[in-house]
Scaffold this motif. Structure first.
Motif, PDB file in Angstrom:
ATOM      1  N   MET A 154      24.975  49.085  19.497  1.00 41.02           N
ATOM      2  CA  MET A 154      26.468  48.477  19.241  1.00 41.02           C
ATOM      3  C   MET A 154      27.094  49.625  18.484  1.00 41.02           C
ATOM      4  SD  MET A 154      25.375  44.756  17.418  1.00 41.02           S
ATOM      5  CE  MET A 154      23.754  43.933  18.084  1.00 41.02           C
ATOM      6  N   MET A 155      28.376  49.223  18.369  1.00 39.42           N
ATOM      7  CA  MET A 155      29.211  50.439  17.707  1.00 39.42           C
ATOM      8  C   MET A 155      30.087  49.444  16.724  1.00 39.42           C
ATOM      9  SD  MET A 155      30.017  53.255  16.561  1.00 39.42           S
ATOM     10  CE  MET A 155      28.672  54.073  17.466  1.00 39.42           C
TER      11      MET A 155
ATOM     12  N   LYS B 287      36.612  56.517  18.544  1.00 40.89           N
ATOM     13  CA  LYS B 287      36.337  57.561  19.199  1.00 40.89           C
ATOM     14  C   LYS B 287      35.164  57.008  20.295  1.00 40.89           C
ATOM     15  CE  LYS B 287      34.441  62.018  18.371  1.00 40.89           C
ATOM     16  NZ  LYS B 287      33.191  61.744  18.742  1.00 40.89           N
ATOM     17  N   TYR B 288      34.048  56.579  19.551  1.00 43.84           N
ATOM     18  CA  TYR B 288      32.810  56.174  20.440  1.00 43.84           C
ATOM     19  C   TYR B 288      33.306  55.018  21.412  1.00 43.84           C
ATOM     20  CZ  TYR B 288      29.067  58.679  17.547  1.00 43.84           C
ATOM     21  OH  TYR B 288      28.304  59.546  17.126  1.00 43.84           O
ATOM     22  N   LEU B 289      33.845  54.221  20.848  1.00 45.91           N
ATOM     23  CA  LEU B 289      34.338  53.080  21.826  1.00 45.91           C
ATOM     24  C   LEU B 289      35.042  53.635  23.007  1.00 45.91           C
ATOM     25  CD1 LEU B 289      35.503  50.233  19.159  1.00 45.91           C
ATOM     26  CD2 LEU B 289      33.263  50.386  20.553  1.00 45.91           C
ATOM     27  N   ASN B 290      35.890  54.552  22.872  1.00 49.80           N
ATOM     28  CA  ASN B 290      36.675  55.063  23.928  1.00 49.80           C
ATOM     29  C   ASN B 290      35.683  55.911  24.931  1.00 49.80           C
ATOM     30  OD1 ASN B 290      38.767  53.808  23.154  1.00 49.80           O
ATOM     31  ND2 ASN B 290      39.653  55.470  21.821  1.00 49.80           N
ATOM     32  N   GLU B 291      34.655  56.424  24.409  1.00 36.86           N
ATOM     33  CA  GLU B 291      33.891  57.501  25.191  1.00 36.86           C
ATOM     34  C   GLU B 291      32.749  56.680  26.023  1.00 36.86           C
ATOM     35  OE1 GLU B 291      33.390  60.965  21.900  1.00 36.86           O
ATOM     36  OE2 GLU B 291      31.456  59.826  22.545  1.00 36.86           O
TER      37      GLU B 291
ATOM     38  N   ALA C   8      28.516  45.367  22.064  1.00 36.90           N
ATOM     39  CA  ALA C   8      29.213  44.583  21.131  1.00 36.90           C
ATOM     40  C   ALA C   8      29.762  45.406  20.112  1.00 36.90           C
ATOM     41  CB  ALA C   8      28.044  43.736  20.613  1.00 36.90           C
ATOM     42  N   ILE C   9      30.576  44.906  19.423  1.00 38.03           N
ATOM     43  CA  ILE C   9      30.942  45.393  18.068  1.00 38.03           C
ATOM     44  C   ILE C   9      30.545  45.144  16.825  1.00 38.03           C
ATOM     45  CG2 ILE C   9      33.218  46.027  16.670  1.00 38.03           C
ATOM     46  CD1 ILE C   9      34.878  46.614  19.249  1.00 38.03           C
ATOM     47  N   GLY C  10      29.521  45.792  16.265  1.00 41.44           N
ATOM     48  CA  GLY C  10      29.020  45.375  15.153  1.00 41.44           C
ATOM     49  C   GLY C  10      28.135  46.416  14.526  1.00 41.44           C
ATOM     50  N   GLU C  11      27.556  45.998  13.304  1.00 37.39           N
ATOM     51  CA  GLU C  11      27.998  45.012  12.565  1.00 37.39           C
ATOM     52  C   GLU C  11      28.921  45.181  11.747  1.00 37.39           C
ATOM     53  OE1 GLU C  11      23.864  45.339  10.060  1.00 37.39           O
ATOM     54  OE2 GLU C  11      25.159  43.506   9.307  1.00 37.39           O
ATOM     55  N   ILE C  12      30.030  44.001  11.841  1.00 39.32           N
ATOM     56  CA  ILE C  12      31.396  44.034  11.116  1.00 39.32           C
ATOM     57  C   ILE C  12      31.396  42.899  10.413  1.00 39.32           C
ATOM     58  CG2 ILE C  12      32.273  45.643  12.776  1.00 39.32           C
ATOM     59  CD1 ILE C  12      33.834  43.099  13.905  1.00 39.32           C
TER      60      ILE C  12
ATOM     61  N   GLN D 147      38.661  46.039  13.639  1.00 37.44           N
ATOM     62  CA  GLN D 147      37.581  45.923  14.723  1.00 37.44           C
ATOM     63  C   GLN D 147      37.636  44.774  15.605  1.00 37.44           C
ATOM     64  OE1 GLN D 147      34.138  48.307  13.269  1.00 37.44           O
ATOM     65  NE2 GLN D 147      34.930  47.358  11.279  1.00 37.44           N
ATOM     66  N   ILE D 148      38.024  43.594  15.228  1.00 34.76           N
ATOM     67  CA  ILE D 148      38.239  42.384  15.835  1.00 34.76           C
ATOM     68  C   ILE D 148      39.393  42.696  17.034  1.00 34.76           C
ATOM     69  CG2 ILE D 148      39.130  40.076  15.966  1.00 34.76           C
ATOM     70  CD1 ILE D 148      37.725  39.692  13.089  1.00 34.76           C
ATOM     71  N   ASP D 149      40.331  43.410  16.920  1.00 35.44           N
ATOM     72  CA  ASP D 149      41.324  43.661  17.477  1.00 35.44           C
ATOM     73  C   ASP D 149      40.802  44.502  18.789  1.00 35.44           C
ATOM     74  OD1 ASP D 149      43.282  42.417  16.099  1.00 35.44           O
ATOM     75  OD2 ASP D 149      44.284  44.315  15.421  1.00 35.44           O
ATOM     76  N   TRP D 150      39.933  45.606  18.411  1.00 35.89           N
ATOM     77  CA  TRP D 150      39.101  46.405  19.468  1.00 35.89           C
ATOM     78  C   TRP D 150      38.582  45.563  20.453  1.00 35.89           C
ATOM     79  CZ3 TRP D 150      37.695  50.597  15.410  1.00 35.89           C
ATOM     80  CH2 TRP D 150      38.827  51.299  15.235  1.00 35.89           C
TER      81      TRP D 150
END
Ligand SMILES: [Zn+2]
Length: 253
Positions: free
Chosen positions: A59-60, A81-85, A90-94, A115-118
């Motif tokens: 995850m990231m 940056k990672y999310l765009n690459e 999933a996005i976590g842990e947040i 991070q919720i917006d992303w």
């Protein structure tokens, strides 16, 4: 079975990581989802993922305990940056942690919301860490309500009311070692939450289930968590495995 939350890249496994993974595979754990912490561990995590391409899924995200005044903005830039690459499941842990540090609540909320917006923009689930912070987490989720907002309350250890609230908001409950603890309490009401809202996790190396409580946790112990759910839901092991696996597969598309 799927271990939806396991820090297999952590230093606690430096000496026997591959044997430990073999043990888990042997016990029937077929996939491992690796939650991110911060820039000190992203590379280790991605490196492990690349060694087991069909098994490990990174995850990231930025962990709430790593949201520090001097570095959180740069840390978020790294996450972005990672999310765009590349893609992540999933996005976590947040989330929000008020056990270790209450003084950072403001910036923890900001980092969580960003991070919720992303996640909503990218149509990804989120994996939430909540410790002594259910009210604060629910407030953020209510404010950010969106049809695409979904995910897991990782290591769920709240009460029945909080469990129902999480489910109403479209979330699954990540159930781990706490369900086997004598004073863990969730074993007393979990049967009121439908099994299709439950996913399995270990949170290795933390929170080992009974009889390993207090020692290093590892993904092979997922069997003990699933075994406890057999008692709670009064269905057989294969059914627990099948339903929780389906739940995880349909969340992490
Ligand atoms: Zn974790």
């Amino acid at each position: 079975m799927i271990d939806t939350h396991t820090h297999l890249y952590s230093d606690e496994f430096s000496d026997d990581r591959h044997e430990m993974i073999e043990r888990a595979l042997h016990k029937g754990v077929s996939k491992f989802y690796l939650p991110a912490i911060d820039s000190t561990t992203h590379e280790k995590m991605l490196d492990l993922e690349s060694q087991y391409p069909e098994r490990m899924f990174a995850m990231m995200g930025l962990h709430p305990c790593s949201v520090q005044p001097e570095s959180w903005e740069n840390e978020l830039k790294t996450v972005e940056k990672y999310l765009n690459e590349r893609s992540f499941p999933a996005i976590g842990e947040i989330g929000i942690d008020l056990y270790w540090d209450k003084s950072t609540l403001d910036i923890q909320i900001k980092a969580f919301e960003k991070q919720i917006d992303w996640a909503i923009e990218r149509d990804l689930p989120i994996v939430i860490h909540t410790r002594e912070s259910f009210d604060e987490v629910f407030e953020v989720l209510e404010r950010k309500k969106h049809p695409k907002l979904r995910g897991i309350f990782h290591c769920f250890s709240g009460n029945l009311e909080q469990a129902k609230h999480a489910v109403e908001l479209g979330f699954l409950l990540g159930i781990g070692g706490v369900v086997t603890f004598k004073n863990g309490k969730i074993d007393q009401f979990l049967h009121e939450i439908p099994l299709d809202k439950i996913v399995l996790e270990t949170d290795s190396p933390y929170l080992a289930p009974v009889p390993h409580r207090g020692k290093r946790n590892e993904s092979s112990y997922l069997e003990l968590v699933a075994g406890k759910l057999v008692d709670i839901y009064k269905v057989d092991f294969a059914e627990i495995d099948r339903i929780t696996t389906e739940n995880a597969e349909s969340l992490f598309l």
